[in-house]
Design an enzyme around this catalytic site. Sequence first.
Site, short mmCIF file in Angstrom:
data_model
loop_
_atom_site.label_atom_id
_atom_site.label_comp_id
_atom_site.label_asym_id
_atom_site.label_seq_id
_atom_site.Cartn_x
_atom_site.Cartn_y
_atom_site.Cartn_z
N CYS A 195 2.24 15.02 -12.70
CA CYS A 195 3.53 15.40 -11.61
C CYS A 195 4.49 13.78 -11.23
O CYS A 195 5.61 13.67 -10.76
CB CYS A 195 3.36 16.19 -11.37
C1 BEZ Z 1 -0.91 16.93 -13.46
O1 BEZ Z 1 0.39 16.52 -13.47
O2 BEZ Z 1 -1.06 15.56 -14.64
C2 BEZ Z 1 -1.39 18.01 -14.76
C3 BEZ Z 1 -0.98 18.94 -13.41
C4 BEZ Z 1 -1.30 20.09 -14.04
C5 BEZ Z 1 -2.16 20.65 -15.17
C6 BEZ Z 1 -2.60 19.34 -15.86
C7 BEZ Z 1 -2.18 17.81 -15.44
#
Ligand code: BEZ
Length: 231
Positions: free
Chosen positions: A46
């Site tokens: 994210c």
């Molecule tokens: C991420 O942004 O890396 C992420 C967010 C939620 C679950 C898995 C990965």
Amino acid sequence: MPGLTIGDTVPNLELDSTHGKIRIHDFVGDGYVIIFSHPADFTPVCTTEMAAMASYASEFEKRGVKLLGISCDDVASHKEWIKDVEAFSSKQQSSPGGAKSSKVTFPIMADPERSAIKELNMVDPDEKDGKGVSLPSRTLHVVGPDKVVKLSFLYPACTGRNMDEVLRAVDSLLTAAKHKGKVATPANWKPGDRAVIGPSVSDEEAKKMFPDGFETADLPSNKGYLRFTKV
Ligand code: BEZ
């Protein structure tokens, strides 16, 4: 029950955001808006996505397209997280043309009750928070001036989006809209390439519409339906 998809009117929700209260239809106004969700603040993929959006924001702005993020964390969390996003973005070279903008200039909405993400068809049933409640997926809706969803991407948490593809898809939508749906863009099209003339347009109409003419692909069926033109 099917969720929000292309052809549907985006719900006119009012939510808190990093820029204060936002009512979605007012935000869309008479332009295009990209509403995009991410699973959670302070998570790795994210952070890279939000940083990429920050560096592409000026490209969307040039096209008259506004950005509107959303996740289930609250506004205070978003504001803290933006500091990380901007620090990371300023270290990246990924923006088109090398233009660097590390600032998150667009609002990020908060949906701690998870009601908006349901209405916006942004829930990822496979990703849960610490309490077992579903998180948002990486959904992205492009909404037109008529408040209707024109295009949607639906990616799982494990797959960060490609902002070049988001920009390319927006350019395709804007090209089709400029020609009132009479043209479409073929596979792997990019701005500057030829578009195709839609099936509803006769050859006579096409001759009037496209002064530079058009080229019909020679295919075994001889149906003359694959016609390329400059746009
Ligand atoms: C991420 O942004 O890396 C992420 C967010 C939620 C679950 C898995 C990965």
